[in-house]
Design an enzyme around this catalytic site. Sequence first.
Site, short mmCIF file in Angstrom:
data_model
loop_
_atom_site.label_atom_id
_atom_site.label_comp_id
_atom_site.label_asym_id
_atom_site.label_seq_id
_atom_site.Cartn_x
_atom_site.Cartn_y
_atom_site.Cartn_z
N LYS A 107 0.81 -1.22 0.00
CA LYS A 107 0.00 0.00 0.00
C LYS A 107 0.84 1.27 0.00
CE LYS A 107 -4.29 -1.93 1.50
NZ LYS A 107 -3.92 -3.30 1.92
C1 LIG Z 1 -4.61 -4.29 1.52
C2 LIG Z 1 -3.91 -5.59 1.51
C3 LIG Z 1 -4.34 -6.64 0.67
C4 LIG Z 1 -5.57 -6.51 -0.19
O1 LIG Z 1 -5.42 -5.58 -1.22
P1 LIG Z 1 -6.68 -5.04 -2.03
O2 LIG Z 1 -6.17 -4.08 -3.01
O3 LIG Z 1 -7.61 -4.42 -1.02
O4 LIG Z 1 -7.32 -6.24 -2.65
C5 LIG Z 1 -3.61 -7.80 0.66
N1 LIG Z 1 -2.53 -7.96 1.44
C6 LIG Z 1 -2.10 -7.00 2.27
C7 LIG Z 1 -0.91 -7.25 3.12
C8 LIG Z 1 -2.76 -5.78 2.32
O5 LIG Z 1 -2.33 -4.82 3.13
#
Ligand SMILES: *Cc1c(COP(=O)(O)O)cnc(C)c1O
Length: 431
Positions: A107
């Site tokens: 993210k």
């Molecule tokens: C947010 C997140 C996901 C999921 O991602 P999306 O884009 O919401 O599908 C998967 N793994 C981790 C570690 C995350 O922080």
Amino acid sequence: MKLYSTKSPDKKVSFREAVLQSLPPDNGLYMPEFIPQLEPDFLNRLEDYSFQDIAFKIAHYFLKDDIDAESLGNIVVDAFNFSAPLISVDEGIAILELFHGPTLAFKDFGARFMARLMNYFWKDSNDKLQILVATSGDTGGAVAAGFYGLDNIEVTILYPQGKVSKLQEAQLTSWGDNIRALEIKGDFDACQSLVKQAFLDPELQESLQLSSANSINIARLIPQSFYYFNAFRQLDANSEIVFCVPSGNFGNLTAGLIAKRMGLPIRHMIAATNINDVIPQYLETGIFKPSRAKQTLSNAMDIGNPSNFTRILDLYGSTWNDVKADITGYPQTDEDTIKEILYTHQKLGYVLDPHTAVGMLSARQYKDENPHSTDIIVLSTAHPIKFQSEMEKNIPFKIPHPTMIHQYIGKPSHKLVMDNDFKQVKDFLLS
Ligand SMILES: *Cc1c(COP(=O)(O)O)cnc(C)c1O
């Protein structure tokens, strides 16, 4: 480039408006009015470019009418100051490590780009911009780190009590200053619903400059397409590729679909989920049935109503047959996830976090069902140290410690605890 709302495709807004507003007033989601096509020459020569070059090139396609090239170049260089290496781990399976940013999860890519873009679009304003964000764990930390210290922007993060890891909590609450953390007595869906209510509340709309930083913001979605290209760049052979994406709200996977539309030769996408399997169910049956989120070991994917589903439908003209031709879904249990972590560590000496383990399992399953498949790239969404306390119970080996985490440990907490009650959140925002 202009963007439209999935609910009213005829009404278009500028990039600035879509980024600052985050959610269209009609409660749809913003989508780019067209998806730029990359020249084949660029794709053929991808290995000549750095990740930052690729990011700039793609960002420029989307943003050339909205930001001058020099400012955009600075944003890209500043946002993506860490790597995304492709590691070959097993026969026909490689891992794209997306956890080398400051909060050790993918993210950081979206959050850092969005923070700089918002800062650019807001730099001449006199009011404070209020960012409101619900997090199931990782979003909040990445957003906090992305926005911390910006003068003109204040961030309020809502997270579910008792449902984030210790390190995740430290990454949400250790900032203070322009970053405010609200611990909500409810689950992630409750937090997300409070945020949605805030955006639809006329009084808040009137008195605050509200904006969101969830994966629903288009400025988070677009940068997530950059690393798909960067993965392809690191392959030895330029063949078609299958990507496997551990998914919750499906922003990451949707960004992959956008990369495919731009011309990246993606053969197929694998949607890997935990038992929160609304999308694998949809792919199987054609019926989209949101449900309550169930708690699992891969908590960032504990989502009962994945918001980017609307965008996926929009990309495919709501045609189930076309969606399932491109995406296969696999739901995984916690029990199998732990087994996969143990197996990959024992066989390959590589430590997976629970989310990436869900991806790895799904990649193996796809390979079993499609023995002649091209290579699969599993997106590794987080560093395993983020889930140390959850993993420790089940895992007999030590997790490697990146030095990055010391900046969060032992800092005082700045959180406020609140009921799952919109009035409390609203009063706090207005105070
Ligand atoms: C947010 C997140 C996901 C999921 O991602 P999306 O884009 O919401 O599908 C998967 N793994 C981790 C570690 C995350 O922080």
